[in-house]
Design an enzyme around this catalytic site. Sequence first.
Site, PDB file in Angstrom:
ATOM      1  N   GLU A   1       0.810  -1.223   0.000  1.00 19.33           N
ATOM      2  CA  GLU A   1       0.000   0.000   0.000  1.00 19.33           C
ATOM      3  C   GLU A   1       0.837   1.263   0.000  1.00 19.33           C
ATOM      4  O   GLU A   1       1.769   1.413   0.783  1.00 19.33           O
ATOM      5  CB  GLU A   1      -0.935   0.012   1.215  1.00 19.33           C
ATOM      6  CG  GLU A   1      -1.894   1.199   1.244  1.00 19.33           C
ATOM      7  CD  GLU A   1      -2.948   1.114   2.332  1.00 19.33           C
ATOM      8  OE1 GLU A   1      -3.750   2.041   2.463  1.00 19.33           O
ATOM      9  OE2 GLU A   1      -2.959   0.094   3.063  1.00 19.33           O
TER      10      GLU A   1
ATOM     11  N   LYS B   1      -8.605  -1.081   0.951  1.00 17.64           N
ATOM     12  CA  LYS B   1      -9.650  -1.625   1.819  1.00 17.64           C
ATOM     13  C   LYS B   1     -10.382  -2.678   1.021  1.00 17.64           C
ATOM     14  O   LYS B   1     -10.997  -2.383  -0.002  1.00 17.64           O
ATOM     15  CB  LYS B   1     -10.626  -0.537   2.298  1.00 17.64           C
ATOM     16  CG  LYS B   1     -10.202   0.108   3.588  1.00 17.64           C
ATOM     17  CD  LYS B   1     -10.396  -0.834   4.756  1.00 17.64           C
ATOM     18  CE  LYS B   1      -9.615  -0.417   5.984  1.00 17.64           C
ATOM     19  NZ  LYS B   1      -8.233  -0.899   5.968  1.00 17.64           N
TER      20      LYS B   1
END
Length: 427
Positions: free
Chosen positions: A222, A238
């Site tokens: 990420e 997410k």
Amino acid sequence: MRIPVAELPADFRARALRWAAAFVHCAYFEPNDLAYPHGPFQRLLAVADAGAEAPFSLATLRPWLQPAASAPRCGFVTYDVKNEIEALSSSRFAGFAWPALHFFTPHTWLQWPGNDVEIFGAAPETTLQQILAAELPASVPPDVPAVHPRMAKADYLAAVAAVKEDILDGEVYELNLCQEFYAQGVHLDPVDLFQRLNAASPTPFAGFCRWHDHFLLCASPERFLAHRPPVIVSQPIKGTSRRGATPADDEQQRQALLNDEKERAENLMIVDLVRNDLARVARTGTVQVPELFGLYPFRHVWQMISTVQAELRPQVDLVDVLRATFPMGSMTGAPKIRAMQLIEHYERTRRGLYSGTFGFVRPDGSFDFNVVIRSLQYRADTGYLSFQVGSAITYDSVPEREYQECLLKAQAMLEVLGSEIVEGPNG
């Protein structure tokens, strides 16, 4: 000094990291040659000796960054910097003693543009010879038969249920609940363990960091923030599902994640939070979401990733951006301040560097920072080894499913350690 990669031994990067890890300040950023929207990390290896001037708070970071240096600045920001930004505190157990924030200016650094390696510093020829002479010891599997949860599974399930009640009571919309797994009295080779982790779980924002006796071995998928003036980009993750064992199963897992209403709701809530955070430092009307619910495959998991971008206002610097956006919403929940208060209430471990960020600032003011997840942390002086994992809790979360998501995220780390989870005296 610029050398074609083809003229160097195949193990040059391994030797370079082995050489660099001998310095008390070492930062290595590894993209694993993976394709990623807006690009992965640029490969960079930087070192500095003890005693170099360094900032340890946001208040001291801005003057330290001025004037601009000819070298990249490398460092990390721990989750606990939230306490400098907001009226918050952290009092949970901490197995590590990272400073809240730390950056250094390297005296020597390497970067890999195209098919070349560039070596910078006072004596690049000497550096090259030292790297080529670095010995690569035989790789020995780490001896970590068991890791223990700081929070017992039953307590984690109860915490998820309690967070769901908080959501129904209107306290938060979403909360990222994390837990620690640890081992004590461990003796291992951090460089070898990082190489094992990077081979088992190659990611676009991997990294190795040494700060004195503390080591971060990071396999992060990420990006937190990338700034390529005037554009700033954030790419929150997410939504997670396992990879399939066959192409048909893999495609089924991808489609299931794409159409999972809970995962999409989690992602959308954090995208809205990131949009609002960036709007605090962006030129009016420039905040955009060029990709929503993008699905990307990694070695063990599918991830749902969205991209938010904006143009920074003139005179806005890294400290302004951090004050507006840190900690990253993907690791807190929404609304952010109340979520962080509840995190302190429910979690058993101070997050420290976990869910913080690790990255670099270029001399031209551009920067790139990851989210410190899927990472092992190790203290060579005490033998403390730890990793943390978490999942986003929403009103329709199923506690057992959230626990299984934590285990899925822990899979690569457990594999490289050769460990299994055993409930111990604190779990």
